[in-house]
Design a protein around this motif. Sequence first.
Motif, mmCIF file in Angstrom:
data_model
loop_
_atom_site.group_PDB
_atom_site.id
_atom_site.type_symbol
_atom_site.label_atom_id
_atom_site.label_comp_id
_atom_site.label_asym_id
_atom_site.label_seq_id
_atom_site.Cartn_x
_atom_site.Cartn_y
_atom_site.Cartn_z
ATOM 1 N N ARG A 194 6.892 -4.237 4.550
ATOM 2 C CA ARG A 194 7.282 -4.619 3.148
ATOM 3 C C ARG A 194 6.277 -4.867 2.309
ATOM 4 N NH1 ARG A 194 11.715 -6.318 5.680
ATOM 5 N NH2 ARG A 194 11.058 -8.465 5.934
ATOM 6 N N LYS A 195 5.053 -6.166 2.663
ATOM 7 C CA LYS A 195 3.830 -6.746 1.898
ATOM 8 C C LYS A 195 3.074 -4.930 1.911
ATOM 9 C CE LYS A 195 4.456 -11.401 2.873
ATOM 10 N NZ LYS A 195 5.307 -11.534 1.786
ATOM 11 N N ILE A 196 2.960 -4.525 2.771
ATOM 12 C CA ILE A 196 2.149 -3.406 3.016
ATOM 13 C C ILE A 196 2.336 -2.241 1.334
ATOM 14 C CG2 ILE A 196 1.135 -0.989 4.327
ATOM 15 C CD1 ILE A 196 1.004 -3.304 6.612
ATOM 16 N N ALA A 197 3.947 -1.830 1.864
ATOM 17 C CA ALA A 197 3.927 -0.902 0.825
ATOM 18 C C ALA A 197 4.584 -1.347 -0.733
ATOM 19 C CB ALA A 197 5.654 -0.700 1.835
ATOM 20 N N GLU A 198 4.482 -2.948 -0.859
ATOM 21 C CA GLU A 198 4.719 -3.381 -2.088
ATOM 22 C C GLU A 198 3.409 -3.112 -2.274
ATOM 23 O OE1 GLU A 198 5.529 -7.210 -1.970
ATOM 24 O OE2 GLU A 198 8.043 -7.074 -1.386
ATOM 25 N N LEU A 199 1.777 -3.699 -2.354
ATOM 26 C CA LEU A 199 0.458 -3.739 -2.684
ATOM 27 C C LEU A 199 0.341 -1.880 -2.727
ATOM 28 C CD1 LEU A 199 -1.538 -5.316 -3.572
ATOM 29 C CD2 LEU A 199 -2.439 -5.106 -1.193
ATOM 30 N N PRO A 251 3.237 3.897 -7.027
ATOM 31 C CA PRO A 251 1.658 3.348 -6.514
ATOM 32 C C PRO A 251 1.381 2.088 -6.151
ATOM 33 C CG PRO A 251 2.718 3.372 -9.115
ATOM 34 C CD PRO A 251 3.373 3.945 -8.007
ATOM 35 N N GLY A 252 2.846 1.145 -6.242
ATOM 36 C CA GLY A 252 2.783 -0.216 -5.586
ATOM 37 C C GLY A 252 1.512 -0.731 -6.456
ATOM 38 N N ARG A 253 1.029 -2.091 -6.260
ATOM 39 C CA ARG A 253 0.310 -2.702 -7.418
ATOM 40 C C ARG A 253 -1.252 -3.600 -6.884
ATOM 41 N NH1 ARG A 253 3.228 -6.970 -4.527
ATOM 42 N NH2 ARG A 253 1.612 -8.183 -4.782
ATOM 43 N N PHE A 254 -1.909 -1.693 -5.948
ATOM 44 C CA PHE A 254 -3.141 -1.556 -5.460
ATOM 45 C C PHE A 254 -3.675 -2.036 -6.721
ATOM 46 C CE2 PHE A 254 -6.949 -0.566 -4.764
ATOM 47 C CZ PHE A 254 -7.673 -0.754 -3.431
ATOM 48 N N GLU A 255 -3.644 -1.147 -7.405
ATOM 49 C CA GLU A 255 -4.662 -1.000 -8.882
ATOM 50 C C GLU A 255 -4.208 -2.150 -10.315
ATOM 51 O OE1 GLU A 255 -6.257 2.147 -9.022
ATOM 52 O OE2 GLU A 255 -5.554 2.622 -7.118
ATOM 53 N N GLU A 256 -3.390 -2.770 -10.195
ATOM 54 C CA GLU A 256 -2.614 -4.192 -10.828
ATOM 55 C C GLU A 256 -3.942 -4.723 -10.897
ATOM 56 O OE1 GLU A 256 0.512 -7.295 -11.640
ATOM 57 O OE2 GLU A 256 1.662 -4.316 -11.223
ATOM 58 N N THR A 257 -3.343 -5.219 -9.036
ATOM 59 C CA THR A 257 -3.756 -6.582 -8.515
ATOM 60 C C THR A 257 -5.835 -5.888 -7.932
ATOM 61 O OG1 THR A 257 -2.634 -6.510 -6.910
ATOM 62 C CG2 THR A 257 -3.856 -7.381 -6.112
ATOM 63 N N PHE A 258 -6.388 -4.783 -7.540
ATOM 64 C CA PHE A 258 -7.670 -4.627 -7.466
ATOM 65 C C PHE A 258 -8.471 -4.046 -8.464
ATOM 66 C CE2 PHE A 258 -6.542 -5.339 -3.344
ATOM 67 C CZ PHE A 258 -7.017 -6.090 -2.528
#
Length: 168
Positions: free
Chosen positions: A77-82, A112-119
Amino acid sequence: ADASPSSERVSRLDTYVGTRWYRAPEQFLASTALHELRPQLAFDTFARDVWAAGCVMGECLLGRALFRGAGAGDMLRKIAELVGEDASAPTPRSVRDAWADAAGGDCLPRGPGRFEETFNVQNVQRSTGHCVSNECLALLREMLRVDPARRITAARAAEHPFFAKRAE
Protein backbone atom coordinates in the motif's frame (compact mmCIF):
# COMPACT_ATOMS: atom_id res chain seq x y z
CA ALA A 1 24.70 -9.47 26.13
CA ASP A 2 21.60 -11.53 26.73
CA ALA A 3 21.92 -14.86 24.90
CA SER A 4 18.42 -16.05 25.72
CA PRO A 5 16.18 -17.41 22.94
CA SER A 6 13.90 -14.37 23.26
CA SER A 7 16.77 -11.92 22.57
CA GLU A 8 17.75 -14.02 19.54
CA ARG A 9 14.15 -13.80 18.27
CA VAL A 10 14.09 -10.03 18.76
CA SER A 11 17.35 -9.67 16.84
CA ARG A 12 15.98 -11.69 13.89
CA LEU A 13 12.78 -9.65 14.00
CA ASP A 14 14.72 -6.36 13.94
CA THR A 15 16.60 -7.52 10.84
CA TYR A 16 13.36 -8.59 9.16
CA VAL A 17 11.59 -5.29 9.89
CA GLY A 18 14.53 -3.17 8.78
CA THR A 19 15.22 -5.01 5.56
CA ARG A 20 11.52 -5.22 4.67
CA TRP A 21 11.57 -1.46 4.05
CA TYR A 22 14.02 -1.96 1.17
CA ARG A 23 12.41 -4.97 -0.51
CA ALA A 24 11.15 -4.67 -4.06
CA PRO A 25 7.39 -5.02 -4.55
CA GLU A 26 7.79 -8.26 -6.48
CA GLN A 27 9.22 -9.86 -3.34
CA PHE A 28 5.85 -9.45 -1.64
CA LEU A 29 3.82 -10.88 -4.51
CA ALA A 30 2.96 -14.53 -4.97
CA SER A 31 5.95 -15.95 -6.78
CA THR A 32 3.71 -17.97 -9.10
CA ALA A 33 2.00 -14.85 -10.46
CA LEU A 34 5.29 -13.13 -11.15
CA HIS A 35 6.78 -16.30 -12.66
CA GLU A 36 3.77 -16.64 -15.01
CA LEU A 37 4.17 -13.06 -16.12
CA ARG A 38 7.90 -12.90 -16.62
CA PRO A 39 9.80 -16.10 -15.79
CA GLN A 40 13.15 -14.42 -16.45
CA LEU A 41 12.39 -11.77 -13.79
CA ALA A 42 10.91 -13.97 -11.09
CA PHE A 43 14.26 -14.35 -9.38
CA ASP A 44 16.10 -11.31 -10.76
CA THR A 45 18.07 -10.19 -7.75
CA PHE A 46 19.72 -7.37 -9.71
CA ALA A 47 16.36 -5.63 -10.21
CA ARG A 48 15.70 -6.07 -6.50
CA ASP A 49 19.08 -4.57 -5.66
CA VAL A 50 18.34 -1.54 -7.85
CA TRP A 51 15.03 -1.08 -5.99
CA ALA A 52 16.82 -1.30 -2.62
CA ALA A 53 19.45 1.22 -3.77
CA GLY A 54 16.61 3.53 -4.83
CA CYS A 55 15.06 3.21 -1.38
CA VAL A 56 18.38 4.14 0.23
CA MET A 57 18.83 7.05 -2.19
CA GLY A 58 15.33 8.34 -1.40
CA GLU A 59 15.98 7.93 2.30
CA CYS A 60 19.17 10.00 2.00
CA LEU A 61 17.21 12.75 0.24
CA LEU A 62 14.33 12.83 2.73
CA GLY A 63 16.09 11.81 5.93
CA ARG A 64 13.63 8.96 6.58
CA ALA A 65 12.79 5.54 5.20
CA LEU A 66 10.42 5.71 2.22
CA PHE A 67 8.33 2.62 2.95
CA ARG A 68 7.98 1.94 6.67
CA GLY A 69 5.37 -0.77 6.34
CA ALA A 70 4.20 -3.05 9.12
CA GLY A 71 3.89 -6.12 6.88
CA ALA A 72 3.64 -7.20 3.25
CA GLY A 73 0.20 -5.68 2.67
CA ASP A 74 1.11 -2.41 4.34
CA MET A 75 4.35 -2.24 2.35
CA LEU A 76 2.51 -2.71 -0.94
CA ARG A 77 0.00 0.00 0.00
CA LYS A 78 2.80 2.44 0.86
CA ILE A 79 4.62 1.65 -2.38
CA ALA A 80 1.40 2.16 -4.36
CA GLU A 81 0.73 5.49 -2.64
CA LEU A 82 4.16 6.93 -3.34
CA VAL A 83 5.22 5.40 -6.65
CA GLY A 84 1.88 5.17 -8.43
CA GLU A 85 1.29 3.42 -11.73
CA ASP A 86 3.39 3.60 -14.86
CA ALA A 87 0.85 5.04 -17.30
CA SER A 88 2.85 3.88 -20.34
CA ALA A 89 2.58 0.19 -19.41
CA PRO A 90 -0.70 -1.31 -18.18
CA THR A 91 -0.35 -3.77 -15.32
CA PRO A 92 -1.11 -7.37 -16.37
CA ARG A 93 -4.06 -9.04 -14.64
CA SER A 94 -1.93 -11.73 -12.95
CA VAL A 95 0.14 -9.04 -11.23
CA ARG A 96 -2.99 -7.06 -10.26
CA ASP A 97 -4.46 -10.20 -8.71
CA ALA A 98 -1.24 -11.12 -6.88
CA TRP A 99 -0.90 -7.54 -5.62
CA ALA A 100 -4.49 -7.58 -4.29
CA ASP A 101 -3.94 -10.99 -2.62
CA ALA A 102 -0.70 -9.89 -0.94
CA ALA A 103 -2.08 -6.51 0.16
CA GLY A 104 -5.41 -7.87 1.35
CA GLY A 105 -7.38 -5.76 -1.09
CA ASP A 106 -7.13 -3.72 -4.22
CA CYS A 107 -4.35 -1.22 -3.60
CA LEU A 108 -2.54 -1.63 -6.91
CA PRO A 109 -0.77 1.54 -7.97
CA ARG A 110 -3.25 3.72 -9.83
CA GLY A 111 -2.59 7.18 -11.11
CA PRO A 112 0.63 9.07 -10.63
CA GLY A 113 1.07 8.53 -6.87
CA ARG A 114 2.81 11.12 -4.70
CA PHE A 115 6.29 10.72 -6.17
CA GLU A 116 6.38 14.00 -8.09
CA GLU A 117 4.96 15.89 -5.11
CA THR A 118 7.37 14.28 -2.64
CA PHE A 119 10.46 14.35 -4.81
CA ASN A 120 10.81 17.65 -6.55
CA VAL A 121 13.79 19.96 -6.30
CA GLN A 122 12.00 22.68 -4.33
CA ASN A 123 10.32 20.36 -1.80
CA VAL A 124 13.46 18.36 -1.06
CA GLN A 125 15.57 21.50 -0.67
CA ARG A 126 12.95 23.23 1.48
CA SER A 127 12.27 20.27 3.78
CA THR A 128 15.82 18.93 4.18
CA GLY A 129 18.17 21.64 3.03
CA HIS A 130 19.78 19.18 0.58
CA CYS A 131 20.65 20.42 -2.87
CA VAL A 132 19.23 17.98 -5.37
CA SER A 133 19.29 17.93 -9.16
CA ASN A 134 16.61 16.99 -11.64
CA GLU A 135 18.97 14.24 -12.85
CA CYS A 136 19.08 12.78 -9.33
CA LEU A 137 15.29 12.70 -9.10
CA ALA A 138 14.97 11.23 -12.61
CA LEU A 139 17.35 8.41 -11.67
CA LEU A 140 15.46 7.78 -8.45
CA ARG A 141 12.20 7.54 -10.42
CA GLU A 142 13.77 4.95 -12.74
CA MET A 143 15.07 2.93 -9.78
CA LEU A 144 11.64 2.84 -8.11
CA ARG A 145 9.62 1.45 -11.01
CA VAL A 146 7.12 -1.12 -9.71
CA ASP A 147 7.57 -3.39 -12.73
CA PRO A 148 11.04 -4.98 -12.55
CA ALA A 149 11.11 -5.25 -16.36
CA ARG A 150 10.79 -1.46 -16.61
CA ARG A 151 13.15 -0.66 -13.73
CA ILE A 152 16.53 0.73 -14.75
CA THR A 153 19.36 -1.81 -14.69
CA ALA A 154 22.46 -1.25 -12.60
CA ALA A 155 24.57 -0.87 -15.77
CA ARG A 156 22.21 1.74 -17.22
CA ALA A 157 22.02 3.52 -13.86
CA ALA A 158 25.83 3.81 -13.82
CA GLU A 159 25.60 5.55 -17.21
CA HIS A 160 22.79 7.88 -16.10
CA PRO A 161 23.38 11.64 -16.49
CA PHE A 162 23.30 11.97 -12.68
CA PHE A 163 26.57 10.02 -12.44
CA ALA A 164 28.03 11.48 -15.64
CA LYS A 165 27.95 14.94 -14.05
CA ARG A 166 29.87 13.62 -11.04
CA ALA A 167 32.60 12.12 -13.24
CA GLU A 168 33.42 15.49 -14.78
